[in-house]
Design a protein around this motif. Sequence first.
Motif, PDB file in Angstrom:
ATOM      1  N   TRP A 169     -25.976 -16.688  18.428  1.00 16.58           N
ATOM      2  CA  TRP A 169     -25.991 -18.149  18.460  1.00 16.58           C
ATOM      3  C   TRP A 169     -26.960 -18.706  17.428  1.00 16.58           C
ATOM      4  O   TRP A 169     -26.646 -19.673  16.724  1.00 16.58           O
ATOM      5  CB  TRP A 169     -26.386 -18.618  19.858  1.00 16.58           C
ATOM      6  N   VAL A 170     -28.145 -18.132  17.311  1.00 14.52           N
ATOM      7  CA  VAL A 170     -29.139 -18.606  16.343  1.00 14.52           C
ATOM      8  C   VAL A 170     -28.618 -18.424  14.918  1.00 14.52           C
ATOM      9  O   VAL A 170     -28.764 -19.311  14.067  1.00 14.52           O
ATOM     10  CB  VAL A 170     -30.478 -17.858  16.524  1.00 14.52           C
ATOM     11  N   LEU A 171     -27.994 -17.269  14.656  1.00 12.50           N
ATOM     12  CA  LEU A 171     -27.456 -17.007  13.326  1.00 12.50           C
ATOM     13  C   LEU A 171     -26.375 -18.022  12.976  1.00 12.50           C
ATOM     14  O   LEU A 171     -26.317 -18.520  11.843  1.00 12.50           O
ATOM     15  CB  LEU A 171     -26.896 -15.587  13.252  1.00 12.50           C
ATOM     16  N   GLN A 172     -25.511 -18.351  13.948  1.00 10.40           N
ATOM     17  CA  GLN A 172     -24.457 -19.322  13.654  1.00 10.40           C
ATOM     18  C   GLN A 172     -25.036 -20.712  13.426  1.00 10.40           C
ATOM     19  O   GLN A 172     -24.617 -21.432  12.517  1.00 10.40           O
ATOM     20  CB  GLN A 172     -23.430 -19.370  14.788  1.00 10.40           C
ATOM     21  N   TRP A 173     -26.011 -21.103  14.247  1.00 12.60           N
ATOM     22  CA  TRP A 173     -26.615 -22.428  14.117  1.00 12.60           C
ATOM     23  C   TRP A 173     -27.272 -22.604  12.745  1.00 12.60           C
ATOM     24  O   TRP A 173     -26.924 -23.517  11.979  1.00 12.60           O
ATOM     25  CB  TRP A 173     -27.635 -22.615  15.243  1.00 12.60           C
ATOM     26  N   HIS A 273     -27.209 -24.904  23.551  1.00  6.02           N
ATOM     27  CA  HIS A 273     -26.416 -23.783  23.042  1.00  6.02           C
ATOM     28  C   HIS A 273     -24.949 -24.192  22.934  1.00  6.02           C
ATOM     29  O   HIS A 273     -24.305 -24.002  21.898  1.00  6.02           O
ATOM     30  CB  HIS A 273     -26.543 -22.575  23.982  1.00  6.02           C
ATOM     31  N   VAL A 274     -24.428 -24.755  24.023  1.00  4.21           N
ATOM     32  CA  VAL A 274     -23.024 -25.152  24.033  1.00  4.21           C
ATOM     33  C   VAL A 274     -22.785 -26.323  23.087  1.00  4.21           C
ATOM     34  O   VAL A 274     -21.760 -26.385  22.401  1.00  4.21           O
ATOM     35  CB  VAL A 274     -22.586 -25.504  25.468  1.00  4.21           C
ATOM     36  N   ALA A 275     -23.727 -27.251  23.018  1.00  2.00           N
ATOM     37  CA  ALA A 275     -23.565 -28.413  22.147  1.00  2.00           C
ATOM     38  C   ALA A 275     -23.409 -27.990  20.689  1.00  2.00           C
ATOM     39  O   ALA A 275     -22.488 -28.445  19.988  1.00  2.00           O
ATOM     40  CB  ALA A 275     -24.761 -29.351  22.299  1.00  2.00           C
ATOM     41  N   ARG A 289      -6.556 -22.392  10.750  1.00  2.00           N
ATOM     42  CA  ARG A 289      -6.379 -21.828  12.082  1.00  2.00           C
ATOM     43  C   ARG A 289      -7.266 -20.628  12.351  1.00  2.00           C
ATOM     44  O   ARG A 289      -7.815 -20.486  13.442  1.00  2.00           O
ATOM     45  CB  ARG A 289      -4.910 -21.439  12.282  1.00  2.00           C
ATOM     46  N   ARG A 290      -7.417 -19.723  11.386  1.00  2.00           N
ATOM     47  CA  ARG A 290      -8.246 -18.538  11.624  1.00  2.00           C
ATOM     48  C   ARG A 290      -9.685 -18.917  11.922  1.00  2.00           C
ATOM     49  O   ARG A 290     -10.320 -18.342  12.819  1.00  2.00           O
ATOM     50  CB  ARG A 290      -8.188 -17.599  10.417  1.00  2.00           C
ATOM     51  N   TRP A 291     -10.212 -19.864  11.160  1.00  2.00           N
ATOM     52  CA  TRP A 291     -11.590 -20.297  11.389  1.00  2.00           C
ATOM     53  C   TRP A 291     -11.712 -21.040  12.717  1.00  2.00           C
ATOM     54  O   TRP A 291     -12.720 -20.911  13.417  1.00  2.00           O
ATOM     55  CB  TRP A 291     -12.053 -21.189  10.237  1.00  2.00           C
ATOM     56  N   ALA A 292     -10.673 -21.805  13.065  1.00  2.00           N
ATOM     57  CA  ALA A 292     -10.685 -22.512  14.341  1.00  2.00           C
ATOM     58  C   ALA A 292     -10.697 -21.539  15.514  1.00  2.00           C
ATOM     59  O   ALA A 292     -11.453 -21.710  16.477  1.00  2.00           O
ATOM     60  CB  ALA A 292      -9.474 -23.443  14.437  1.00  2.00           C
ATOM     61  N   ILE A 293      -9.866 -20.505  15.427  1.00  2.00           N
ATOM     62  CA  ILE A 293      -9.815 -19.511  16.502  1.00  2.00           C
ATOM     63  C   ILE A 293     -11.181 -18.834  16.663  1.00  2.00           C
ATOM     64  O   ILE A 293     -11.684 -18.661  17.781  1.00  2.00           O
ATOM     65  CB  ILE A 293      -8.713 -18.472  16.229  1.00  2.00           C
ATOM     66  N   GLY A 294     -11.790 -18.461  15.533  1.00  2.00           N
ATOM     67  CA  GLY A 294     -13.110 -17.834  15.590  1.00  2.00           C
ATOM     68  C   GLY A 294     -14.161 -18.762  16.170  1.00  2.00           C
ATOM     69  O   GLY A 294     -14.965 -18.364  17.027  1.00  2.00           O
ATOM     70  N   GLY A 295     -14.159 -20.019  15.715  1.00  2.00           N
ATOM     71  CA  GLY A 295     -15.161 -20.971  16.176  1.00  2.00           C
ATOM     72  C   GLY A 295     -15.034 -21.292  17.655  1.00  2.00           C
ATOM     73  O   GLY A 295     -16.031 -21.298  18.387  1.00  2.00           O
ATOM     74  N   LEU A 301     -17.304 -18.180  24.472  1.00  2.00           N
ATOM     75  CA  LEU A 301     -18.210 -17.101  24.872  1.00  2.00           C
ATOM     76  C   LEU A 301     -19.591 -17.643  25.219  1.00  2.00           C
ATOM     77  O   LEU A 301     -20.206 -17.224  26.215  1.00  2.00           O
ATOM     78  CB  LEU A 301     -18.305 -16.075  23.744  1.00  2.00           C
ATOM     79  N   ILE A 302     -20.101 -18.584  24.420  1.00  2.60           N
ATOM     80  CA  ILE A 302     -21.421 -19.161  24.689  1.00  2.60           C
ATOM     81  C   ILE A 302     -21.388 -20.029  25.942  1.00  2.60           C
ATOM     82  O   ILE A 302     -22.339 -20.032  26.737  1.00  2.60           O
ATOM     83  CB  ILE A 302     -21.907 -19.970  23.470  1.00  2.60           C
ATOM     84  N   LEU A 303     -20.297 -20.770  26.158  1.00  9.85           N
ATOM     85  CA  LEU A 303     -20.154 -21.550  27.390  1.00  9.85           C
ATOM     86  C   LEU A 303     -20.202 -20.624  28.598  1.00  9.85           C
ATOM     87  O   LEU A 303     -20.911 -20.898  29.581  1.00  9.85           O
ATOM     88  CB  LEU A 303     -18.841 -22.322  27.364  1.00  9.85           C
ATOM     89  N   PHE A 304     -19.459 -19.527  28.548  1.00  6.75           N
ATOM     90  CA  PHE A 304     -19.474 -18.545  29.630  1.00  6.75           C
ATOM     91  C   PHE A 304     -20.877 -17.947  29.777  1.00  6.75           C
ATOM     92  O   PHE A 304     -21.406 -17.824  30.883  1.00  6.75           O
ATOM     93  CB  PHE A 304     -18.457 -17.443  29.338  1.00  6.75           C
ATOM     94  N   GLY A 305     -21.492 -17.591  28.654  1.00  4.70           N
ATOM     95  CA  GLY A 305     -22.804 -16.966  28.678  1.00  4.70           C
ATOM     96  C   GLY A 305     -23.898 -17.885  29.177  1.00  4.70           C
ATOM     97  O   GLY A 305     -24.885 -17.424  29.761  1.00  4.70           O
TER      98      GLY A 305
END
Length: 363
Positions: A169-173, A273-275, A289-295, A301-305
Amino acid sequence: MSTISEQRSGYGPSVVLHDLDIASTRSGWLLTALCLTYAVLVFCLWPDRYVELARSYAAPFIFFLPMLLAGGLGVAALMFAWRNPANFMLGTLRARWIGAAPIILLFYLCITAFTTVRIAIPDMVPFHADRFLADFDVRLLGADSWIWEHRFVSGPVSALIFWSYEYCWVLQWFGTVLFVAFWNNAAGRLRYLWALALTSILCGAVLATLLSSVGPIFYDQLYGGNRFAGLHAALAATGYGGSVETYAAYLMGIHASGRPELGGGITAMPSMHVAFVTLNAFFLTGFGRRWAIGGWSFAALILFGSVYTGWHYAADGYVSILVVSLIWYLTGRFVSPNASQLSRAASEAASDIGLPIPDPART
């Protein structure tokens, strides 16, 4: 003002774009003013905390961000200019460093203000919303939300959840902010930065203060009783929950002492995190679409986590998604058209010549 000039490089035409784009339009000036006002206001309210946190964040920004930037440019070079990656990386830095530097500086000032406010929240509004939020989870799902998740996910899959929530999450942010700072699309860049600033202020300061809460992981410590004793047992049973308990003890120490520390502050509603991953999912959707699916997969996953790790109630993430969705819609309506019109000449010139980092959806 922007100056665009063509240069030759080993992998084809490039461009040097000298433009302080964060402040080259009216919308950019307003965004800069908002961020600086936020930082100055927080500094005036809690000067000692702000200065100490600024010192704490200086080391990650000086050492971590350059490494992340180098890694990101390396990946982009392999995607867009694999025959001559070194020239690509140098060309990108040469083309965008003047525009990227103010963005990174504002990010540094605002993340310092963000943490300062979160540490100060219980001083302004004592924790009060947890009983309502916990009861809401039960009314909505028939049981505490963490029970459902731990019932279906355990063992090695837990490692992926903990690792993603704590590190990926930190890396993506930070990585997304760096990408946007060096991105070619001036209008898209301004929209994202507006959305990021509004998300940080509205979710991370305003709503977090009004809905002051600690989350399930701290519930028993601060309210008494053993309502979430089962959560702590479930985390221990996964074999990977020790990091959560360790960081929780770190945050509780900061809360008890009031000292300003990196990443400090106990707040649950709404989930930042979710925001941030929701904002990034909206952003990535614009690349195809590929980037949307990944994002959106990572956001799910973060919402669940957020619930699985015990940091949040289910409602914390739902509110974050609703607020960020509204912010993204409004910035699309009011920021993007204005920025697009005011930067059309520079954007068309850059498109004709070909800046180092194109939109992934177009490659």
